[in-house]
Motif scaffolding. Structure first.
Motif, PDB file in Angstrom:
ATOM      1  N   UNK A 159       0.823  -1.212   0.000  1.00  0.00           N
ATOM      2  CA  UNK A 159       0.000   0.000   0.000  1.00  0.00           C
ATOM      3  C   UNK A 159       0.852   1.254   0.000  1.00  0.00           C
ATOM      4  N   UNK A 160       0.311   2.469   0.054  1.00  0.00           N
ATOM      5  CA  UNK A 160      -1.091   2.740  -0.284  1.00  0.00           C
ATOM      6  C   UNK A 160      -1.298   2.728  -1.805  1.00  0.00           C
ATOM      7  N   UNK A 161      -2.512   2.529  -2.236  1.00  0.00           N
ATOM      8  CA  UNK A 161      -2.836   2.614  -3.655  1.00  0.00           C
ATOM      9  C   UNK A 161      -3.442   3.967  -3.962  1.00  0.00           C
ATOM     10  N   UNK A 162      -2.909   4.647  -4.946  1.00  0.00           N
ATOM     11  CA  UNK A 162      -3.345   5.996  -5.322  1.00  0.00           C
ATOM     12  C   UNK A 162      -3.544   6.864  -4.080  1.00  0.00           C
ATOM     13  N   UNK A 219      -7.383   7.725  -3.583  1.00  0.00           N
ATOM     14  CA  UNK A 219      -8.217   6.590  -3.178  1.00  0.00           C
ATOM     15  C   UNK A 219      -7.937   6.243  -1.726  1.00  0.00           C
ATOM     16  N   UNK A 220      -6.684   5.831  -1.469  1.00  0.00           N
ATOM     17  CA  UNK A 220      -6.264   5.543  -0.110  1.00  0.00           C
ATOM     18  C   UNK A 220      -5.776   6.822   0.564  1.00  0.00           C
ATOM     19  N   UNK A 221      -5.438   6.704   1.842  1.00  0.00           N
ATOM     20  CA  UNK A 221      -4.943   7.863   2.569  1.00  0.00           C
ATOM     21  C   UNK A 221      -3.577   8.287   2.059  1.00  0.00           C
ATOM     22  N   UNK A 222      -3.109   9.384   2.635  1.00  0.00           N
ATOM     23  CA  UNK A 222      -1.828   9.950   2.189  1.00  0.00           C
ATOM     24  C   UNK A 222      -0.689   8.981   2.442  1.00  0.00           C
ATOM     25  N   UNK A 259     -12.050   0.293  -8.732  1.00  0.00           N
ATOM     26  CA  UNK A 259     -12.242  -0.955  -9.483  1.00  0.00           C
ATOM     27  C   UNK A 259     -10.904  -1.547  -9.883  1.00  0.00           C
ATOM     28  N   UNK A 260      -9.985  -0.684 -10.345  1.00  0.00           N
ATOM     29  CA  UNK A 260      -8.730  -1.236 -10.864  1.00  0.00           C
ATOM     30  C   UNK A 260      -7.883  -1.824  -9.730  1.00  0.00           C
ATOM     31  N   UNK A 261      -7.919  -1.195  -8.544  1.00  0.00           N
ATOM     32  CA  UNK A 261      -7.166  -1.739  -7.405  1.00  0.00           C
ATOM     33  C   UNK A 261      -7.805  -3.048  -6.926  1.00  0.00           C
ATOM     34  N   UNK A 262      -9.132  -3.065  -6.868  1.00  0.00           N
ATOM     35  CA  UNK A 262      -9.871  -4.268  -6.442  1.00  0.00           C
ATOM     36  C   UNK A 262      -9.545  -5.456  -7.334  1.00  0.00           C
ATOM     37  N   UNK A 297       5.526   8.273 -10.826  1.00  0.00           N
ATOM     38  CA  UNK A 297       4.594   8.426 -11.950  1.00  0.00           C
ATOM     39  C   UNK A 297       4.070   7.061 -12.379  1.00  0.00           C
ATOM     40  N   UNK A 298       4.957   6.062 -12.413  1.00  0.00           N
ATOM     41  CA  UNK A 298       4.549   4.729 -12.855  1.00  0.00           C
ATOM     42  C   UNK A 298       3.649   4.040 -11.838  1.00  0.00           C
ATOM     43  N   UNK A 299       3.758   4.431 -10.578  1.00  0.00           N
ATOM     44  CA  UNK A 299       3.204   3.607  -9.502  1.00  0.00           C
ATOM     45  C   UNK A 299       1.994   4.222  -8.796  1.00  0.00           C
ATOM     46  N   UNK A 300       1.321   5.209  -9.380  1.00  0.00           N
ATOM     47  CA  UNK A 300       0.057   5.655  -8.812  1.00  0.00           C
ATOM     48  C   UNK A 300       0.049   7.035  -8.188  1.00  0.00           C
ATOM     49  N   UNK A 301       1.106   7.841  -8.370  1.00  0.00           N
ATOM     50  CA  UNK A 301       1.084   9.191  -7.807  1.00  0.00           C
ATOM     51  C   UNK A 301       0.245  10.131  -8.661  1.00  0.00           C
ATOM     52  N   UNK A 302       0.012   9.780  -9.925  1.00  0.00           N
ATOM     53  CA  UNK A 302      -0.592  10.710 -10.872  1.00  0.00           C
ATOM     54  C   UNK A 302      -1.847  10.141 -11.515  1.00  0.00           C
ATOM     55  N   UNK A 303      -2.923  10.947 -11.506  1.00  0.00           N
ATOM     56  CA  UNK A 303      -4.126  10.623 -12.291  1.00  0.00           C
ATOM     57  C   UNK A 303      -4.438  11.872 -13.104  1.00  0.00           C
TER      58      UNK A 303
END
Lengths: 54, 350, 424
Positions: free
Chosen positions: C74-77, C81-84, C158-161, C232-238
């Motif tokens: 963790x955390x994811x996004x 999505x998830x906490x800081x 959905x994508x994390x699930x 960037x690759x791992x969920x810091x950016x949407x």
């Protein structure tokens, strides 16, 4: 977008209040915003009175 | 079995075997079937097409009476129910080349039929018409008549069939200045890194996008006296009357709108809308003066700083405007303003 | 910092009694997934549909595309999505060959089409992936700006699930992404140091107060800063708009620089920045971004991409000029929009441009049997440029005459495409 304007040949160009409010500034109070706008317009009119070299 | 393509061939007076320089003033004429090089054209078409008619016109006549000549020739082309117009090749003959380009463009635009012209790439007609007409580069020598006609036929048939075209070099036509996509051998990121490394190493490389050439514009002379000047407001930020009655486009504009403001001291947000896809219009919608400073201009008019505020705001929405359309819109607005005696413009742009 | 991305290649997806991966097939418990996503108060309901490569199927109004990823620690996004928290180090599982697609009829800015067969698949990778499509519906009186954010959040959820199903699955392949901290980040002197300057948003369409772009921040007032490429690759950016998040997760420039790291270049890190709305701010961000690349990352050369509309061509040219003035060579990747001039403007001294393609190149898509994400499109088939509000909606299942830019994934501003342009 002054750089674009100059590139296509528009030589009389000046900076504005930004893309979303060229002759305004939503962060100011209405009175201050109108002053800001007046100042901008007067500067623009001044540029019309200036010669530009090609 | 698809029907034979009906082809009309346009030639000048010489190639149509009407006469030489002494017949250069002859008006448009018609001959059944192929004439002169038209026979080579028919051979190139083989069983896929038929040269129904040969149309001709004197080069001088076309140069001096382009409109009438074009009307008459279009009438004949329409009468023939042609699918395809082949014009020339004109090689290096300038008046002939211009006529070929003109008649092809007119046939495309007004009759909706496909057209291919042929001429040397240095021909005056090439510069004028290559953007809108497919022009096979025939070179300057008549010796190349048959290969030129063959290329014109291949390209013409592809146009009629709606088949995809290859690059200009493959098809043999003069580049039209229109960009197209093609599949690349390497992905963009790899090409960018290759280009950067070459640049760092001082090796030669070629940029993939050329700087667009804009025409040099001579700036208007400075206004000597504002207090007697008529100043107009223009914008490309998409100001429209409430409800957008003229259905102005939010992007890719093709026209401008004229908003009367005589007697107006301010732009009431309830009476105006902003239609523009390229920026967040919320602030300008709340207060249109953030886009067009009518309130200040009216004050300055009353104070005598400017002579008069022009009676209309001309507006369009400048998102993704094609250069040609933007140029045309600008010229249209400028003509209106000039004939109304306007000498200065404040153009607000987003 | 070391990121281990475990790749699980998915060969098929279908609904099943439990969400699980068995022999490379992803089974999705439809009810559980719907319940999970339907908890969102701004949704009236949500459906899930599947689209497979080769099907006569069209997905329209695509709002975003995500590759399912699950961070084992963790955390994811984080923040979105998830906490800081932080991303970019540790172990992450990725489902390859499968995407989560969010649709939103009024929220997508553009037609945004994916065809699962036909000519579009020559251009877009998403015609070849198995796609799990989310079709939400707004609650009555939902604020539509907030609804758009809710749809994007549902996509993350959905994508994390789904990716969590790969927790216990041994990966088919593991990709390692590792770069030392900048202070110790010195390579051999003969390898040029290359940095990437990355505008992540253009404020010409400002972010919503609650929007989550970078580590959950709405990035208003964002100043250029340095990030580790793994983030960037791992969920810091949407992405907010103008690019699909899949291309942050699979960032073509970052992946290319990693691929060639220690071979013909030294990957000297990433500067992220934003394109603001006034000239002064654009100039400031360009100065700061170039300075960070030059003085802090010690770059010999910079790749820069753009994001957003024609206005941002300006930002990119400023970045180029500031870098070159500082002795840092620059090359730009910049998407072309106009068949006549390509891009808005190019100063005469900008000599290193790469094009990922021209958006306004015509393409004809054939009729399809099935459409997901809506029934009609706002399109004038005789003229795709026609943006007249009076156009009647067109049934989306028929033949469509579009631009290349309408196909999701065909040309990404961050440099993903299979294309180059020529003048015809």
């Amino acid at each position: 977008m002054i750089p674009v304007a100059k590139e296509v040949g528009s030589l009389r160009a000046m900076g504005s209040g930004g893309i979303v409010s060229p002759t305004g500034n939503p962060e100011l109070t209405p009175e201050k915003e109108k002053e800001f706008r007046r100042d901008l317009v007067l500067r623009a009119l001044q540029i019309l009175k200036e010669d530009v070299r090609e | 079995m698809t029907e034979k393509i009906r082809v009309v061939h346009y030639l000048n007076q010489f190639f149509a075997q009407v006469g030489g320089e002494e017949k250069t003033d002859i008006g448009p004429g018609f001959k059944e079937g192929p004439t002169g090089p038209g026979r080579a054209l028919q051979q190139a078409l083989a069983e896929h097409g038929e040269v129904i008619a040969t149309l001709f016109c004197g080069d001088n006549y076309f140069a001096e009476h382009a409109e009438e000549a074009t009307e008459e020739l279009l009438r004949q082309i329409a009468r023939c129910k042609a699918h395809l117009l082949i014009a020339g090749p004109a090689f290096e003959s300038g008046r002939y080349g211009v006529a070929c380009g003109a008649i092809c463009q007119a046939a495309q635009e007004r009759l909706g039929i496909h057209a291919v012209a042929g001429m040397d790439e240095e021909n005056a007609g090439a510069a004028l018409y290559c953007k809108n007409v497919y022009i096979i580069n025939s070179g300057d020598s008549v010796v190349r008549m048959i290969p030129a006609l063959q290329r014109m036929v291949i390209l013409g048939m592809k146009l009629v069939q709606g088949a995809p075209l290859g690059r200009p070099a493959e098809e043999g036509h003069i580049p039209r200045g229109i960009k197209r996509n093609a599949f690349a051998a390497k992905p963009p990121a790899e090409r960018a890194v290759d280009m950067l490394l070459a640049k760092i190493r001082g090796e030669p490389f070629k940029s993939e996008i050329a700087a667009p050439q804009f025409h040099h514009i001579k700036p208007a002379a400075a206004l000597r006296d504002l207090s007697s000047a008529v100043i107009a407001l223009v914008t490309d930020g998409g100001l429209v009357p409430e409800g957008n009655p003229e259905r102005m486009e939010p992007g890719r504009p093709t026209r401008f709108t004229t908003i009367p403001v005589e007697g107006l001291d301010r732009l009431d947000p309830k009476q105006f809308d902003i239609v523009h896809s390229g920026y967040d219009t919320a602030f300008a919608n709340q207060d249109p003066h953030r886009l067009v400073p009518l309130d200040i201009m009216r004050e300055l008019e009353q104070e005598g700083v400017i002579g008069k505020l022009h009676e209309s705001i001309h507006a369009t929405g400048g998102a993704h405007a094609a250069v040609e359309n933007a140029t045309r819109i600008g010229q249209g607005i400028a003509e209106r303003l000039k004939s109304a005696g306007v000498t200065g413009v404040i153009l607000t742009s987003t | 910092m070391r990121l281990e991305m475990g790749l699980v290649h998915i060969s098929d997806v279908c609904f099943g009694p439990q969400t699980a991966i068995d022999d490379h097939v992803l089974f999705i418990d439809r009810q559980e997934t719907v319940s999970l996503l339907a908890q969102e108060p701004l949704f009236d309901s949500i459906e899930i549909d599947l689209a497979h490569p080769g099907e006569s199927c069209r997905i329209i109004h695509v709002l975003d595309v995500l590759e399912p990823r699950y961070r084992l620690n963790g955390p994811n996004f984080p923040g979105a999505l998830d906490g800081v928290g932080l991303v970019g180090a540790g172990q992450t599982c990725a489902l390859k060959n499968l995407c989560v697609i969010e649709t939103g009829a009024e929220q997508a800015r553009g037609r945004n089409i994916i065809d699962m067969s036909g000519p579009a698949t020559d251009y877009s990778p998403f015609g070849a992936t198995h796609n799990v499509v989310l079709i939400p519906h707004p609650a009555k009186a939902a604020d539509m700006d907030e609804y758009r954010l809710a749809v994007k959040k549902a996509g993350l959820r959905a994508s994390v699930y789904l990716a969590a199903a790969a927790k216990e699955v041994p990966p088919d392949q593991t990709q390692i992404y590792e770069l030392p901290p900048t202070a110790f980040n010195h390579g051999p002197k003969d390898l040029p140091r290359i940095s990437y300057i990355f505008p992540i948003h253009s404020q010409q369409h400002p972010t919503h107060q609650k929007e989550t772009v970078f580590y959950g921040s709405n990035i208003q007032g964002f100043l250029p800063t340095i990030v580790h490429p793994n983030e960037i690759l791992d969920g810091a950016l949407m992405f907010s708009y103008s690019a699909f998040t899949y291309f942050a997760q699979n960032h073509p420039v970052i992946q290319e620089l990693y691929r060639r790291h220690q071979r013909d270049l030294w990957f000297a890190g990433v500067v992220v920045t934003v394109a603001p709305v006034t000239i002064v701010e654009k100039q400031r961000n360009a100065h700061l971004a170039a300075r960070l690349a030059s003085e802090v990352l010690g770059a010999d050369g910079v790749i820069a991409t753009k994001i957003g509309g024609g206005a941002v061509d300006t930002d990119l040219m400023m970045i180029y000029e500031r870098c070159e003035e500082m002795g840092v060579k620059a090359a730009l990747i910049i998407m072309e929009r106009y068949p006549d001039t390509g891009i808005t403007f190019v100063p005469a001294n900008v000599n290193a441009l790469v094009t990922p393609g021209l958006t306004r190149d015509p393409i004809v898509l054939p009729p399809v049997e099935r459409v997901i994400g809506g029934d009609t499109l706002f399109l004038d088939n005789s003229n795709p440029d026609n943006t007249n509000p009076r156009i009647s909606p067109l049934p989306a299942n028929q033949e469509l005459r579009l631009w290349m830019g309408d196909i999701v994934g065909a040309i990404s501003q961050v440099g993903a495409s299979r294309l180059i342009t020529y003048t015809g």
